[in-house]
Every structure is written in structure tokens, then in C-alpha cells.
Design an enzyme around this catalytic site. Structure first.
Site, PDB file in Angstrom:
ATOM      1  N   GLU A 270      41.536  44.605  40.588  1.00  0.00           N
ATOM      2  CA  GLU A 270      41.562  43.003  40.375  1.00  0.00           C
ATOM      3  C   GLU A 270      42.348  42.770  39.108  1.00  0.00           C
ATOM      4  O   GLU A 270      41.989  43.183  37.776  1.00  0.00           O
ATOM      5  CB  GLU A 270      40.118  42.453  40.236  1.00  0.00           C
ATOM      6  CG  GLU A 270      40.064  41.008  40.002  1.00  0.00           C
ATOM      7  CD  GLU A 270      38.967  40.621  39.577  1.00  0.00           C
ATOM      8  OE1 GLU A 270      39.191  39.705  38.450  1.00  0.00           O
ATOM      9  OE2 GLU A 270      37.812  40.796  39.790  1.00  0.00           O
TER      10      GLU A 270
ATOM     11  N   CYS B 159      38.207  35.692  35.320  1.00  0.00           N
ATOM     12  CA  CYS B 159      39.240  35.780  36.290  1.00  0.00           C
ATOM     13  C   CYS B 159      39.327  34.539  36.961  1.00  0.00           C
ATOM     14  O   CYS B 159      40.557  34.632  37.746  1.00  0.00           O
ATOM     15  CB  CYS B 159      38.877  37.010  37.037  1.00  0.00           C
ATOM     16  SG  CYS B 159      37.424  37.215  37.675  1.00  0.00           S
TER      17      CYS B 159
END
Length: 519
Positions: A259, A296
Site C-alpha cells: 500500500e 493513508c
């Protein structure tokens, strides 16, 4: 590895944790792992795999629950150290500890239920013409030892005992963790807790190891070791892509589930701004600055359509960000990268600083900032939509509905996208929703993306460059699928089959038998 003590003198190749609020070096020195130590951890994991892969779902569930118990037993010592190393408030870290132990217990429950193995059985048809069908039985089996990289922004929930570790252990894969150098003391405490659970539950030595270090060499040694069969990573695009490329160059390439960042675009449609523009502006800034913007899922991009209401929205958002307070970022390196990123954006053609909080002279404080540009400028320079990790966002003004859709079409992959609109308006913009569905892993209506529920239905991943594999998630029970592969058993005697595939279904799990789901 896990049992190496914190030394009180400074040995060669050692480092300390740093308090990001003050720049103060924290007590204890941590040894940079050598290539031989990394190799030893990987080889122990490979040896452990031959036994750990055979553990039942119930045995692995008990192990995960014991890890949660051992983490909780660390008490305030863990939270105090994590706060000192991250600058995050105790309330946030207390919640993050609960998320960490909660996801371990969620996977334990998932293992006990057992259907995650996706058992499929096609019984033999010996009389079928023109050819008989053999007995075919398929289920998911663990890949092998997994390398996990701790993240900077979640010292507990995305770190040593975070979702990558929990899902890999649940799948039956031993884990070698590379602790994040921003919180080595926190990593050591959690690593010791997991090691205690290994011993208490009688798991094989090597089921879990942690190595520490500041250099790229430590991480690359994990990725390049032939015993490692997959990697989980949360961090920057640069770091994730480097690991992905290294894994692809191996004689035996392996999957890297990375990620790597996202700006999580938020689209504010005209009518909703007429109704509640001021409230949405304040909530938007609150989401941008939450956790000093170090999520994020931080909304780093907002898209609006020209209207009188947009001017009011911009004014309120600017006023709100001006009143926000700068706070310490996770590391001085992250703060420097944030400041440089804001500087680069503000100097780009067609971009203006809309508003900014008053800067604070300190070791690693980030200054909340809103920038403004046009859809034309974004189309001309797509780099304006790239992530600047921290408390900032770029507001893009489109001149028309068509231009707003063009912005959506031009987006790269992201973790999330949000659309704010009235009920009628959302029906008018279904084409926007259809575009965004192709761009993200999670699509939200009238809600900001910060905050990720750990559940069965959560998808925390997205098309490249948000992640290296858009089919995967790093949050929720589907994360287990990253570390398993299907194996088919043909014409096996029942006694040799795993319990999940035996005729009597002793585990009473749901299985697809001759095309029909049954338990």
C-alpha cells in the site's frame, strides 16, 4: 532478534528512537540487523513453516488470541513508549491498541468458522460419457514465510502485530517483521509479546521473528531471501515500488502487497454545497488535519464545480485551516518531505496557497495548508494530484459538469473516493460514480474517508499506484487471501485429505459441493 536486549551504551551500528515533538533521543540503543541475522530469521521461518502450516484453525485462533492478551498485558508501558516515539496522543494510541488486538481476535473468530479456505468439491462421476470425471477437491493453503514491513503512521495497528502479521499468521504463514526505525522500542515490546505467545501456545521456533534497522539493506535482505514467499508493506510509493521491483527480479519472483499512498479525492457536488457548504468545509478541514494528516486515507484532493456556493466553501475552508494548530509529525524526515512537497506544489503553474496555519518553529511540526488550482491546470500537470503526506489538500475547481467528469476520468488509482451530494443530485451523477468505481477500492457517499473499519466487508486497497495489487486488501478478513494459494487434490483417499475436504465435513464449514453451497 526478538530477545535481543535494549543496550544502554552505544554499540557500533546501533540507533535510538527519537521523540518527534522535541528531537530528543530516547533511552535505549537498538542494533542494526546484519545480513546473517536476517538470513537466520528467514531460515527459522522456513523450518517453522513445515509444522506451522499444519496447525488447525482452532490452534491458530488460540495463538492469535494469546498474542492479543500479551499485548494488552504490556499495559501503559507500551502506550507510553509509543507516544514518545510517535508524538501521537495517548487517546489515539489507546484506540489503536484496541484495533490491533481486535483484529487479531477477529481473525481468530474467522479461523474458527473456517469457511475462508473456500473448499470446493466436485465428486467423481465414473460413469460420465464420453469421459469419467475424477474426484476433485480444492482449498486454500498457506504460501510460506512472509516478510512484513512496519508502517510509520500506525506504530501498533500497521506494525509488528498489525494487519499484515495477523493475516499471515492466520493463513498459516510464519512472519519475519522489519520493525519501523521510527518506533524501535514499541516494536521490541510488541515483538516480545508475540514471542511469549509463541512459547505459551507451543508454536514452532521461527513462527515469528523481528529484525530492526534504519538501512535499506535490512529490508532488501528479507525480500531477497529465498525462504520468503510474500511481502506485506505499508508506506511510501518509492519504498513499496523498490520492494516490488526487487521481488520481481528474484530467481523466484514473489508477490509484494504494497500500500503506497493515495490522495483519496472528494467530489463536492453543487447542490449539497448550497445546503451545507459551511459545515462541509469545516468537516473537510477536520479530515485533512486529523492525525496531522498522516492517514493513508487523508483527503488530499477535493474537486468542486464553479458556483457562488463554491466561493463561500473556499472561504470557510480557508478560515478553518488558518485556525488549526500545527503539530508534531511522525518523524523529522516526514516533516521535511511534507514541507518540500508543499513548496513544490505552491510553485507549480496554476496553483495558489488558499490558506495556511501559522507555522511553528519546532523539530518536526507540520503546518496545515490548503492549495487551490483549476481543472485545466490539473489536466496539464497530473502530478498535482500526487500525495503529499501530511495535513494538506489541493482543491480543484472545474468550470462545468463535463470538466468535473474529465478530472475523474484522469485520476490514477486511489484507495478511496468520496462523492458528496443530495439524494437527487447523486442520481444525476451516476456517471461520476461509475467512473470512480474503476479508480478506487472503496467508494463513499457523504462521508469522509479517514477512518477504516476492520471488518469482513472492508476493502483497503486500490488500483496502481495506490497498491501493487488492486485485488487485495490490507484491512479486514479478506487480507488473509494474500498469503494463501489454491491446491487441488485429485482422487485422494479420504484419510489423506485435510479435514476441510473430507467427506463427512468434520469441521462443519460451508463448502461448494457439486456446484451447490452446503455445510
Amino acid at each position: 532478534m526478538t530477545n535481543a536486549p535494549i543496550t544502554t551504551t552505544s554499540p557500533i551500528d546501533s540507533f535510538q528512537g527519537i521523540n518527534p515533538a522535541t528531537g530528543e533521543a530516547l533511552p535505549g540503543f537498538f542494533q542494526e540487523a546484519t545480513t546473517d541475522e536476517v538470513a537466520q530469521a528467514c531460515e527459522l521461518a522456513a523450518k517453522a513453516f513445515s509444522e506451522y502450516r499444519k496447525k488447525s484453525g482452532a490452534e491458530k485462533a488460540k495463538f492469535l488470541e494469546q498474542i492479543a492478551t500479551e499485548i494488552e498485558a504490556l499495559g501503559d508501558e507500551l502506550l507510553t513508549r509509543a507516544q514518545a516515539e510517535s508524538g501521537l496522543p495517548l487517546a489515539r494510541l489507546t484506540g489503536e491498541r484496541g484495533r490491533t488486538t481486535g483484529q487479531l481476535r477477529l481473525f481468530a473468530d474467522y479461523l474458527r468458522e473456517g469457511s475462508w479456505v473456500d473448499a470446493r468439491i466436485d465428486t467423481a462421476l465414473p460413469d460420465r460419457q464420453p469421459l469419467p470425471r475424477p474426484d476433485l477437491r480444492q482449498m486454500l493453503r498457506p504460501l510460506g514465510p512472509v516478510g512484513v514491513f512496519g508502517a510509520s503512521n500506525f506504530p501498533l495497528a500497521f506494525s509488528v502485530a498489525g494487519g499484515d502479521t495477523a493475516s499471515a499468521l492466520a493463513a498459516g504463514c510464519p512472519v519475519v517483521v522489519k520493525g519501523h526505525p521510527a518506533h524501535p522500542g514499541t516494536s521490541k515490546l510488541v515483538g516480545e509479546a508475540i514471542s511469549r505467545a509463541v512459547t505459551i501456545c507451543g508454536m514452532p521456533a521461527g513462527t515469528f521473528s523481528i529484525v530492526q534497522g534504519r538501512t535499506v539493506a535490512v529490508g532488501m535482505a528479507i525480500v531477497n531471501h529465498p525462504a520468503i514467499k510474500a511481502v506485506g508493506f505499508t508506506g511510501s510509493f518509492r519504498g513499496g515500488k523498490a520492494l516490488f521491483d526487487a521481488a520481481a527480479r528474484r530467481p523466484e519472483p514473489i508477490p509484494v502487497y504494497a500500500e503506497m499512498g493515495s490522495t483519496n479525492p472528494v467530489f463536492f457536488l453543487p447542490k449539497i454545497l448550497q445546503e451545507k457548504g459551511s459545515v462541509l468545509a469545516q468537516s473537510y478541514v477536520g479530515s485533512v488535519t486529523l492525525g496531522v494528516g498522516q492517514f493513508c486515507t487523508n483527503p488530499g484532493l477535493a474537486i468542486v464545480q464553479q458556483s457562488p456556493e463554491v466561493d463561500m466553501f473556499l472561504q470557510e475552508a480557508g478560515n478553518t485551516i488558518t485556525k488549526s494548530q500545527p503539530a508534531a509529525m511522525l518523524t523529522q524526515g516526514i516533516q521535511r518531505a511534507f514541507t518540500e512537497g508543499i513548496g513544490k506544489l505552491s510553485e507549480a503553474e496554476g496553483v495558489n496557497v488558499l490558506a495556511q496555519a501559522t507555522a511553528v518553529e519546532s523539530f518536526a511540526h507540520g503546518t496545515p495548508t490548503l492549495l487551490k488550482t483549476t481543472a485545466d491546470a490539473l489536466v496539464a500537470n497530473p502530478a498535482l494530484a500526487e500525495e503529499v503526506f501530511g495535513p494538506s489538500s489541493v482543491i480543484v475547481e472545474a468550470s462545468s459538469r463535463e470538466q468535473l467528469l474529465a478530472v475523474a476520468n484522469g485520476l490514477e488509482g486511489h484507495l478511496t473516493a468520496t462523492v458528496y451530494g443530495t439524494d437527487d443530485e447523486l442520481l444525476e451523477y451516476t456517471d461520476l460514480l461509475e467512473i470512480l468505481e474503476q479508480k478506487v477500492g472503496r467508494l463513499l457517499i457523504n462521508g469522509f474517508p479517514t477512518g477504516v473499519e476492520v471488518s469482513h466487508a472492508m476493502q483497503h486497497g486500490g488500483p496502481y499506484p495506490a497498491t501493487t495489487d488492486s485485488r487485495s486488501t490490507s484491512v479486514g478478513t479478506n487480507a488473509i487471501l494474500r498469503f494463501a494459494r489454491p491446491v487441488c487434490y485429485q482422487n485422494f483417499p479420504d484419510a489423506l485429505l485435510p479435514d476441510e475436504l473430507k467427506a463427512a465435513n468434520p469441521l462443519h464449514i460451508w463448502r461448494l459441493v457439486d456446484g451447490k453451497w452446503m455445510s
